[in-house]
Design a protein around this motif. Structure first.
Motif, short mmCIF file in Angstrom:
data_model
loop_
_atom_site.label_atom_id
_atom_site.label_comp_id
_atom_site.label_asym_id
_atom_site.label_seq_id
_atom_site.Cartn_x
_atom_site.Cartn_y
_atom_site.Cartn_z
N LEU A 28 -3.07 11.55 87.61
CA LEU A 28 -4.00 12.64 87.23
C LEU A 28 -5.18 12.65 86.49
CD1 LEU A 28 -1.12 15.33 86.09
CD2 LEU A 28 -2.03 15.23 88.10
N LEU A 29 -5.26 12.40 86.21
CA LEU A 29 -6.46 11.84 84.98
C LEU A 29 -7.93 10.87 85.67
CD1 LEU A 29 -7.87 11.31 82.45
CD2 LEU A 29 -7.01 8.81 82.17
N ARG A 32 -9.01 13.90 87.81
CA ARG A 32 -9.75 14.40 87.32
C ARG A 32 -11.54 13.86 87.00
NH1 ARG A 32 -9.45 19.10 83.87
NH2 ARG A 32 -10.63 19.38 82.57
N VAL A 33 -11.54 12.70 86.66
CA VAL A 33 -12.73 12.21 86.51
C VAL A 33 -13.17 12.27 87.83
CG1 VAL A 33 -13.98 9.92 87.03
CG2 VAL A 33 -11.98 10.47 84.83
N LEU A 35 -12.99 14.84 90.23
CA LEU A 35 -12.89 16.04 90.37
C LEU A 35 -14.68 16.23 89.20
CD1 LEU A 35 -10.30 17.44 90.87
CD2 LEU A 35 -11.84 17.37 92.16
N ASP A 36 -15.09 15.79 87.94
CA ASP A 36 -16.03 16.50 87.45
C ASP A 36 -16.97 15.89 87.90
OD1 ASP A 36 -14.73 17.54 85.51
OD2 ASP A 36 -14.05 15.78 84.23
N ARG A 65 -12.65 22.38 92.55
CA ARG A 65 -11.89 21.56 91.53
C ARG A 65 -11.31 22.36 90.48
NH1 ARG A 65 -13.89 21.66 87.08
NH2 ARG A 65 -13.64 19.90 85.08
N GLN A 66 -11.84 23.60 90.27
CA GLN A 66 -10.65 24.48 89.41
C GLN A 66 -9.62 24.64 90.58
OE1 GLN A 66 -11.55 25.37 86.63
NE2 GLN A 66 -13.20 24.80 86.51
N TRP A 69 -7.62 21.51 90.19
CA TRP A 69 -6.75 20.98 89.27
C TRP A 69 -5.62 22.02 88.28
CZ3 TRP A 69 -6.35 16.82 86.35
CH2 TRP A 69 -6.06 17.05 85.18
N ASN A 73 -1.86 20.68 87.94
CA ASN A 73 -1.68 21.34 86.13
C ASN A 73 0.23 21.99 85.91
OD1 ASN A 73 -3.25 19.18 84.40
ND2 ASN A 73 -4.22 21.23 84.26
#
Length: 107
Positions: A28-29, A32-33, A35-36, A65-66, A69, A73
């Motif tokens: 997941l981390l 996240r990286v 997607l950012d 991205r939203q 994510w 979650n």
């Protein structure tokens, strides 16, 4: 020049996500990286494209991205903790422990 920069940022996004995944083991981390940094690449593309199609592409990247994510979650249909708490079966000993402390402290 900026098109090359967008490609470099996209490649580095994949590389950074792989490094985060290998270093921490947390998928997941790493997502996240990724997607950012892909959002950053989309915004760089928007800075050079100054057209409605570039704006639409950046907006789609941000919305994706939203959505991704938010879906990552979401908890599963089961509760996160599968086993009962450790102290649940022997709470009746708690009273004895509290009384022993009072006897030692004189209260």
């Amino acid at each position: 020049m900026t098109t090359l920069l967008v490609g470099v940022v996209t490649g580095l996004a994949l590389l950074c996500a792989a490094v985060v995944l290998a270093g921490t083991g947390r998928a997941l981390l790493a997502v996240r990286v990724l997607l950012d940094l892909l959002t950053a690449a989309g915004l760089l593309r928007l800075a050079t494209g100054r057209s409605w199609s570039a704006l639409a592409a950046a907006a789609i990247i941000i919305v994706l991205r939203q959505l991704v994510w938010a879906s990552l979650n979401v908890a599963g249909p089961w509760p996160r903790r599968q086993s009962p708490p450790r102290c649940g079966s022997n709470d009746h000993h708690l009273r004895l422990a509290v009384e022993a402390k009072r006897e030692k402290s004189g209260g």
